[in-house]
Scaffold this motif. Structure first.
Motif, PDB file in Angstrom:
ATOM      1  N   LEU A  18       8.634 -16.272 -59.718  1.00 23.80           N
ATOM      2  CA  LEU A  18       8.548 -15.820 -58.331  1.00 23.80           C
ATOM      3  C   LEU A  18       7.139 -16.021 -57.791  1.00 23.80           C
ATOM      4  N   ARG A  19       6.133 -15.821 -58.613  1.00 23.58           N
ATOM      5  CA  ARG A  19       4.749 -15.977 -58.176  1.00 23.58           C
ATOM      6  C   ARG A  19       4.495 -17.394 -57.648  1.00 23.58           C
ATOM      7  N   ASP A  20       4.985 -18.403 -58.371  1.00 20.56           N
ATOM      8  CA  ASP A  20       4.779 -19.786 -57.941  1.00 20.56           C
ATOM      9  C   ASP A  20       5.535 -20.101 -56.655  1.00 20.56           C
ATOM     10  N   SER A  21       6.759 -19.615 -56.554  1.00 18.95           N
ATOM     11  CA  SER A  21       7.544 -19.851 -55.330  1.00 18.95           C
ATOM     12  C   SER A  21       6.894 -19.175 -54.131  1.00 18.95           C
ATOM     13  N   TRP A  22       6.426 -17.948 -54.332  1.00 17.92           N
ATOM     14  CA  TRP A  22       5.791 -17.189 -53.251  1.00 17.92           C
ATOM     15  C   TRP A  22       4.484 -17.863 -52.840  1.00 17.92           C
ATOM     16  N   THR A  23       3.729 -18.368 -53.815  1.00 23.56           N
ATOM     17  CA  THR A  23       2.473 -19.047 -53.516  1.00 23.56           C
ATOM     18  C   THR A  23       2.726 -20.331 -52.726  1.00 23.56           C
ATOM     19  N   GLN A  24       3.784 -21.046 -53.042  1.00 24.89           N
ATOM     20  CA  GLN A  24       4.097 -22.268 -52.307  1.00 24.89           C
ATOM     21  C   GLN A  24       4.526 -21.983 -50.873  1.00 24.89           C
ATOM     22  N   MET A  25       5.232 -20.859 -50.669  1.00 27.27           N
ATOM     23  CA  MET A  25       5.734 -20.557 -49.333  1.00 27.27           C
ATOM     24  C   MET A  25       4.676 -19.911 -48.440  1.00 27.27           C
ATOM     25  N   HIS A  26       3.996 -18.866 -48.935  1.00 26.83           N
ATOM     26  CA  HIS A  26       3.046 -18.135 -48.095  1.00 26.83           C
ATOM     27  C   HIS A  26       2.035 -17.400 -48.979  1.00 26.83           C
ATOM     28  N   PRO A  27       0.939 -18.061 -49.394  1.00 28.07           N
ATOM     29  CA  PRO A  27      -0.015 -17.426 -50.314  1.00 28.07           C
ATOM     30  C   PRO A  27      -0.771 -16.251 -49.695  1.00 28.07           C
ATOM     31  N   GLN A  28      -0.927 -16.228 -48.371  1.00 26.28           N
ATOM     32  CA  GLN A  28      -1.653 -15.120 -47.749  1.00 26.28           C
ATOM     33  C   GLN A  28      -0.908 -13.799 -47.910  1.00 26.28           C
ATOM     34  N   SER A  29       0.412 -13.833 -47.842  1.00 22.46           N
ATOM     35  CA  SER A  29       1.165 -12.586 -47.982  1.00 22.46           C
ATOM     36  C   SER A  29       1.122 -12.079 -49.422  1.00 22.46           C
ATOM     37  N   LEU A  30       1.097 -12.977 -50.394  1.00 22.08           N
ATOM     38  CA  LEU A  30       0.962 -12.550 -51.788  1.00 22.08           C
ATOM     39  C   LEU A  30      -0.390 -11.895 -52.012  1.00 22.08           C
ATOM     40  N   ALA A  31      -1.434 -12.454 -51.426  1.00 20.53           N
ATOM     41  CA  ALA A  31      -2.769 -11.846 -51.532  1.00 20.53           C
ATOM     42  C   ALA A  31      -2.811 -10.498 -50.818  1.00 20.53           C
ATOM     43  N   ALA A  32      -2.113 -10.381 -49.685  1.00 22.43           N
ATOM     44  CA  ALA A  32      -2.076  -9.114 -48.954  1.00 22.43           C
ATOM     45  C   ALA A  32      -1.358  -8.033 -49.764  1.00 22.43           C
ATOM     46  N   VAL A  33      -0.272  -8.402 -50.435  1.00 24.94           N
ATOM     47  CA  VAL A  33       0.436  -7.430 -51.283  1.00 24.94           C
ATOM     48  C   VAL A  33      -0.453  -7.011 -52.456  1.00 24.94           C
ATOM     49  N   HIS A  34      -1.160  -7.962 -53.033  1.00 22.46           N
ATOM     50  CA  HIS A  34      -2.066  -7.643 -54.140  1.00 22.46           C
ATOM     51  C   HIS A  34      -3.182  -6.704 -53.672  1.00 22.46           C
ATOM     52  N   ASP A  35      -3.765  -6.971 -52.506  1.00 24.60           N
ATOM     53  CA  ASP A  35      -4.812  -6.103 -51.961  1.00 24.60           C
ATOM     54  C   ASP A  35      -4.267  -4.718 -51.633  1.00 24.60           C
ATOM     55  N   PHE A  36      -3.046  -4.658 -51.121  1.00 27.49           N
ATOM     56  CA  PHE A  36      -2.435  -3.372 -50.805  1.00 27.49           C
ATOM     57  C   PHE A  36      -2.256  -2.529 -52.060  1.00 27.49           C
ATOM     58  N   LEU A  37      -1.765  -3.163 -53.128  1.00 29.98           N
ATOM     59  CA  LEU A  37      -1.533  -2.406 -54.359  1.00 29.98           C
ATOM     60  C   LEU A  37      -2.829  -1.963 -55.025  1.00 29.98           C
ATOM     61  N   THR A  38      -3.866  -2.776 -54.972  1.00 27.86           N
ATOM     62  CA  THR A  38      -5.126  -2.392 -55.617  1.00 27.86           C
ATOM     63  C   THR A  38      -5.865  -1.322 -54.839  1.00 27.86           C
ATOM     64  N   SER A  39      -5.597  -1.194 -53.549  1.00 29.66           N
ATOM     65  CA  SER A  39      -6.308  -0.199 -52.743  1.00 29.66           C
ATOM     66  C   SER A  39      -5.618   1.162 -52.730  1.00 29.66           C
ATOM     67  N   ARG A  40      -4.485   1.287 -53.330  1.00 30.75           N
ATOM     68  CA  ARG A  40      -3.750   2.552 -53.329  1.00 30.75           C
ATOM     69  C   ARG A  40      -3.945   3.302 -54.645  1.00 30.75           C
ATOM     70  N   LEU A  41      -3.621   4.576 -54.615  1.00 31.77           N
ATOM     71  CA  LEU A  41      -3.762   5.422 -55.787  1.00 31.77           C
ATOM     72  C   LEU A  41      -2.799   5.004 -56.886  1.00 31.77           C
ATOM     73  N   PHE A  42      -1.591   4.622 -56.528  1.00 33.03           N
ATOM     74  CA  PHE A  42      -0.574   4.251 -57.515  1.00 33.03           C
ATOM     75  C   PHE A  42      -0.675   2.794 -57.933  1.00 33.03           C
TER      76      PHE A  42
END
Length: 107
Positions: A38-62
């Motif tokens: 899924l990571r490769d498919s998501w990166t091919q389609m829209h890498p900015q949204s994958l980076a945004a999800v990663h930033d969202f998860l790292t900035s939260r308590l959980f």
């Protein structure tokens, strides 16, 4: 509500079928089974949204607690990650009534 579940489930199943076709085409071209994570498919389609999800998860308590689960999910085949929830949603939105089938001589 059931209609909405069926529509969303059908759209997810359609996306999963598209990903299966892409993997099948790659497999035919490579003469070997190719399963795209899924990571490769998501990166091919829209890498900015994958980076945004990663930033969202790292900035939260959980975020640190969910990071291994998200990494494992991103490593699975995309068609499975999208198709299984699609099948579950379509199943949850199915018609609940019992269908009675009569033969022609019973009418």
């Amino acid at each position: 509500m059931r209609l909405l579940l069926r529509i969303i489930g059908t759209l997810l199943i359609a996306c999963a079928v598209i990903l299966v076709i892409i993997d099948g085409t790659k497999s035919l071209g490579a003469n070997a089974i190719v399963i795209t994570p899924l990571r490769d498919s998501w990166t091919q389609m829209h890498p900015q949204s994958l980076a945004a999800v990663h930033d969202f998860l790292t900035s939260r308590l959980f975020g640190p607690g969910l990071q291994p689960a998200v990494e494992a999910l991103l490593g699975c085949p995309g068609w499975a990650v999208i198709g299984v929830p699609g099948l579950l949603l379509a199943w949850a939105g199915r018609s609940r009534r019992v269908r009675v089938f009569l033969r022609q001589d019973q009418l």
